[in-house]
Design a protein around this motif. Structure first.
Motif, PDB file in Angstrom:
ATOM      1  N   VAL A   1      26.100  15.465  40.457  1.00  0.00           N
ATOM      2  CA  VAL A   1      24.805  15.351  41.133  1.00  0.00           C
ATOM      3  C   VAL A   1      24.079  16.688  41.013  1.00  0.00           C
ATOM      4  CG1 VAL A   1      23.690  15.009  43.374  1.00  0.00           C
ATOM      5  CG2 VAL A   1      25.653  13.597  42.749  1.00  0.00           C
ATOM      6  N   VAL A   2      22.831  16.627  40.577  1.00  0.00           N
ATOM      7  CA  VAL A   2      21.994  17.838  40.525  1.00  0.00           C
ATOM      8  C   VAL A   2      20.945  17.725  41.617  1.00  0.00           C
ATOM      9  CG1 VAL A   2      20.326  19.136  39.144  1.00  0.00           C
ATOM     10  CG2 VAL A   2      22.348  18.178  38.059  1.00  0.00           C
ATOM     11  N   VAL A   3      20.776  18.802  42.381  1.00  0.00           N
ATOM     12  CA  VAL A   3      19.755  18.817  43.434  1.00  0.00           C
ATOM     13  C   VAL A   3      18.871  20.044  43.197  1.00  0.00           C
ATOM     14  CG1 VAL A   3      19.328  18.904  45.926  1.00  0.00           C
ATOM     15  CG2 VAL A   3      21.411  17.799  45.074  1.00  0.00           C
ATOM     16  N   THR A   4      17.549  19.849  43.194  1.00  0.00           N
ATOM     17  CA  THR A   4      16.662  21.021  43.190  1.00  0.00           C
ATOM     18  C   THR A   4      16.158  21.220  44.615  1.00  0.00           C
ATOM     19  OG1 THR A   4      14.642  19.780  42.692  1.00  0.00           O
ATOM     20  CG2 THR A   4      15.911  20.583  40.804  1.00  0.00           C
ATOM     21  N   ALA A   5      15.915  22.481  44.972  1.00  0.00           N
ATOM     22  CA  ALA A   5      15.536  22.769  46.364  1.00  0.00           C
ATOM     23  C   ALA A   5      14.631  23.990  46.428  1.00  0.00           C
ATOM     24  CB  ALA A   5      16.790  23.030  47.195  1.00  0.00           C
ATOM     25  N   GLY A   6      13.946  24.095  47.556  1.00  0.00           N
ATOM     26  CA  GLY A   6      13.172  25.309  47.846  1.00  0.00           C
ATOM     27  C   GLY A   6      11.837  25.355  47.120  1.00  0.00           C
TER      28      GLY A   6
ATOM     29  N   LEU B   1      23.280  22.898  42.656  1.00  0.00           N
ATOM     30  CA  LEU B   1      22.072  23.078  43.472  1.00  0.00           C
ATOM     31  C   LEU B   1      21.220  24.150  42.804  1.00  0.00           C
ATOM     32  CD1 LEU B   1      20.471  22.733  46.138  1.00  0.00           C
ATOM     33  CD2 LEU B   1      22.048  24.348  47.198  1.00  0.00           C
ATOM     34  N   ILE B   2      20.072  23.728  42.258  1.00  0.00           N
ATOM     35  CA  ILE B   2      19.184  24.685  41.585  1.00  0.00           C
ATOM     36  C   ILE B   2      18.069  25.018  42.573  1.00  0.00           C
ATOM     37  CG2 ILE B   2      17.740  25.088  39.555  1.00  0.00           C
ATOM     38  CD1 ILE B   2      19.270  22.786  38.175  1.00  0.00           C
TER      39      ILE B   2
ATOM     40  N   ALA C   1      16.870  25.745  33.902  1.00  0.00           N
ATOM     41  CA  ALA C   1      18.204  25.609  34.513  1.00  0.00           C
ATOM     42  C   ALA C   1      18.610  24.144  34.626  1.00  0.00           C
ATOM     43  CB  ALA C   1      18.202  26.255  35.903  1.00  0.00           C
ATOM     44  N   ALA C   2      17.616  23.265  34.806  1.00  0.00           N
ATOM     45  CA  ALA C   2      17.922  21.841  35.038  1.00  0.00           C
ATOM     46  C   ALA C   2      18.231  21.096  33.738  1.00  0.00           C
ATOM     47  CB  ALA C   2      16.748  21.171  35.743  1.00  0.00           C
ATOM     48  N   LYS C   3      17.525  21.489  32.657  1.00  0.00           N
ATOM     49  CA  LYS C   3      17.587  20.715  31.402  1.00  0.00           C
ATOM     50  C   LYS C   3      18.995  20.433  30.871  1.00  0.00           C
ATOM     51  CE  LYS C   3      14.346  20.426  27.996  1.00  0.00           C
ATOM     52  NZ  LYS C   3      13.346  20.864  27.046  1.00  0.00           N
ATOM     53  N   PRO C   4      19.885  21.431  30.877  1.00  0.00           N
ATOM     54  CA  PRO C   4      21.232  21.135  30.345  1.00  0.00           C
ATOM     55  C   PRO C   4      21.958  20.031  31.107  1.00  0.00           C
ATOM     56  CG  PRO C   4      20.927  23.506  30.688  1.00  0.00           C
ATOM     57  CD  PRO C   4      19.731  22.829  31.274  1.00  0.00           C
ATOM     58  N   PHE C   5      21.525  19.748  32.360  1.00  0.00           N
ATOM     59  CA  PHE C   5      22.230  18.728  33.155  1.00  0.00           C
ATOM     60  C   PHE C   5      21.647  17.330  32.948  1.00  0.00           C
ATOM     61  CE2 PHE C   5      22.864  22.723  35.506  1.00  0.00           C
ATOM     62  CZ  PHE C   5      24.239  22.817  35.362  1.00  0.00           C
TER      63      PHE C   5
ATOM     64  N   ASN D   1       2.587  23.392  35.145  1.00  0.00           N
ATOM     65  CA  ASN D   1       4.024  23.626  34.967  1.00  0.00           C
ATOM     66  C   ASN D   1       4.683  22.346  34.465  1.00  0.00           C
ATOM     67  OD1 ASN D   1       4.711  26.279  35.599  1.00  0.00           O
ATOM     68  ND2 ASN D   1       4.509  25.905  37.801  1.00  0.00           N
ATOM     69  N   PRO D   2       5.869  22.472  33.878  1.00  0.00           N
ATOM     70  CA  PRO D   2       6.583  21.243  33.498  1.00  0.00           C
ATOM     71  C   PRO D   2       6.956  20.459  34.743  1.00  0.00           C
ATOM     72  CG  PRO D   2       7.934  23.206  33.091  1.00  0.00           C
ATOM     73  CD  PRO D   2       6.584  23.686  33.502  1.00  0.00           C
ATOM     74  N   ASP D   3       6.863  19.126  34.687  1.00  0.00           N
ATOM     75  CA  ASP D   3       7.286  18.292  35.810  1.00  0.00           C
ATOM     76  C   ASP D   3       8.738  17.887  35.546  1.00  0.00           C
ATOM     77  OD1 ASP D   3       7.815  16.168  37.608  1.00  0.00           O
ATOM     78  OD2 ASP D   3       5.660  15.910  37.892  1.00  0.00           O
ATOM     79  N   ILE D   4       9.630  18.505  36.278  1.00  0.00           N
ATOM     80  CA  ILE D   4      11.058  18.394  35.963  1.00  0.00           C
ATOM     81  C   ILE D   4      11.570  16.966  36.170  1.00  0.00           C
ATOM     82  CG2 ILE D   4      13.350  19.318  36.506  1.00  0.00           C
ATOM     83  CD1 ILE D   4      11.783  21.854  37.590  1.00  0.00           C
ATOM     84  N   ILE D   5      11.301  16.420  37.343  1.00  0.00           N
ATOM     85  CA  ILE D   5      11.870  15.089  37.627  1.00  0.00           C
ATOM     86  C   ILE D   5      11.218  14.021  36.751  1.00  0.00           C
ATOM     87  CG2 ILE D   5      10.355  14.469  39.588  1.00  0.00           C
ATOM     88  CD1 ILE D   5      14.132  13.743  39.329  1.00  0.00           C
ATOM     89  N   ALA D   6       9.927  14.215  36.416  1.00  0.00           N
ATOM     90  CA  ALA D   6       9.274  13.240  35.538  1.00  0.00           C
ATOM     91  C   ALA D   6       9.905  13.288  34.146  1.00  0.00           C
ATOM     92  CB  ALA D   6       7.780  13.534  35.449  1.00  0.00           C
ATOM     93  N   GLU D   7      10.237  14.498  33.706  1.00  0.00           N
ATOM     94  CA  GLU D   7      10.860  14.637  32.380  1.00  0.00           C
ATOM     95  C   GLU D   7      12.234  13.971  32.377  1.00  0.00           C
ATOM     96  OE1 GLU D   7      10.506  18.427  29.854  1.00  0.00           O
ATOM     97  OE2 GLU D   7      12.552  18.516  30.659  1.00  0.00           O
TER      98      GLU D   7
END
Ligand code: C5P
Length: 414
Positions: A197-202, A239-240, A266-270, A310-316
């Motif tokens: 599970v990957v979680v982005t926060a903050g 947790l990123i 940081a998220a992309k490799p996951f 900025n790139p939209d991480i979750i949309a990507e």
């Protein structure tokens, strides 16, 4: 609660007189209860009352008298291993400090240390309000919370000191309900167990120059609560996080970033390897096009800052996820948000959206509570009342588990 083993740790505050009632409620709900008393708790509540209502001898001493036949000399370990949950009510300033420091000199502290990983620890501090707000108590509360304990704010009302304010222990009925909820959340058979599970926060910070940035009020509390709750269910959690003042939940791998672009990198490799991606970060939508190297100097003229997307991480992630992977997003809006949250679900290819408003009192950035409306991929809405972010995180994960179960049953994927 039926058949669950609960240790009730009682420390020496006046609220200890309410604890036989807690034991009675837990027993009535079908739980097995053992009570561990600190030395000073015995001054406020009788050992005999607690032994009578629990139907078990009360534990106090770490070292029982050696000459009593049949004494269990490994009780200090076996009791912690026996328990499905440890509840400390009331928790005094002294007990909070001893637990936070890792001391192990009576049965209560031994149970705390020997409890098996993942078992819930619920702490109900009760003391004079000024004591509770003191820097040392707050530090110990933060340490225990970061270690995975759930610490409940004392309630407000009449105090033993004759004053009225914060410091009261919650009523036994409320405490019993919270124990029931925690036991339900700590199911060992969670569908998240073993999943990545990957979680982005903050928030993110977008540099204007060498000393200034654009950002937002996100505290990271919601994302950290989600990461902790996922870990409690046995998930393998990354947790990123943007810059926050929070301690890393136990067992969670934390990756610190500053800007949206760094969070994206940081998220992309996951993306290819995670089973669930939960985007709780308040990612800045825009960044200054060209951050200035040093410190920008002021002059008499207006200044224009050109911002780029900025790139939209979750949309990507949503656009490229494979069958079986789940994308969960948050939608924080100040008005007219629900319709937008439904749109976001489709546009970003999400499986679940947690919509929340921002009133700075019970919901949104910075505060400890949130009231979420969960919208699943079939646009079904579930409105949750305001609750602690820790509880909201568990409800969110219950929904994620429902989606995992649905996928397992062959229900159509998007
Ligand atoms: O589009 P909006 O910013 O309202 O969407 C919020 C959701 O999208 C949140 O889950 C947030 O974490 C995620 N998001 C993201 N990358 C961005 C912007 C938002 O992952 N650049």
């Amino acid at each position: 609660m039926k058949g669950k083993n609960i240790i009730l740790g009682v420390s020496g505050g006046i609220a200890a007189y309410k604890t036989p009632q807690i034991v009675r409620l837990l027993k009535k709900a079908g739980a097995n209860v053992r009570v561990a008393l600190t030395a000073s708790a015995g001054r406020f509540v009788s050992e005999l009352s607690l032994a009578t209502v629990s139907g078990e001898a009360v534990c106090r001493e770490m070292f029982p008298p050696a000459d009593i036949p049949g004494t269990d000399f490994t009780r200090h370990i076996s009791l912690g291993e026996w328990a499905d949950a440890l509840v400390i009510a009331p928790a005094t300033a002294n007990t909070l400090a001893r637990l936070a420091a890792g001391l192990c000199d009576d049965m209560l502290s031994a149970c705390f240390i020997t409890l098996r990983p993942g078992k819930p620890v619920l702490i109900f501090p009760a003391m004079d309000g000024q004591m509770y707000r003191s820097a040392s108590v707050q530090r110990n509360v933060a340490t225990l919370a970061a270690g995975g304990c759930t610490v409940f704010e004392p309630e407000s009302g009449d105090l033993a000191s004759g004053q009225c304010g914060t410091g009261r222990m919650a009523d036994p009925g409320i405490i019993a309900n919270r124990i029931g909820a925690a036991l339900q959340a700590a199911r060992p058979d969670s569908l998240l167990a073993g999943l990545q599970v990957v979680v982005t926060a903050g928030p993110t910070r977008e540099k204007i120059d060498g000393v200034r940035f654009v950002s937002n009020y996100s505290s990271g509390k919601m994302g950290f609560a989600v990461a902790r709750a996922a870990r409690e269910r046995g998930a393998d959690v990354r947790l990123i996080t943007g810059p926050v003042h929070l301690e890393t939940p136990e067992g969670v791998e934390r990756i610190d970033v500053e800007s949206a672009c760094q969070m994206h990198d940081a998220a992309k490799p996951f993306y290819p390897i995670c089973a669930v991606f939960i985007a709780a970060a308040a990612v800045a939508d825009y960044r200054p096009e060209m951050p200035y190297e040093g410190k920008l100097k002021k002059n008499e003229h207006q200044m224009q800052l050109l911002l780029v997307r900025n790139p939209d991480i979750i949309a990507e992630f949503g656009a490229q996820k494979r069958t079986g992977q789940l994308a969960v997003g948050f939608a924080l809006e100040t008005s007219e948000g629900l319709a937008y949250a439904h749109r976001k679900l489709d546009e970003k290819h999400l499986d679940l959206v947690a919509f929340n408003t921002y009133d700075r009192k019970t919901s949104g950035f910075e505060v400890d509570t949130n009231s979420l409306t969960l919208i699943d991929r079939n646009h079904r809405e579930t409105s949750l009342p305001p609750m602690q972010k820790t509880d909201a995180a568990r409800m969110l994960l219950d929904h994620v588990e429902q989606l995992i179960a649905a996928a397992g049953n062959g229900e159509t994927e998007r």
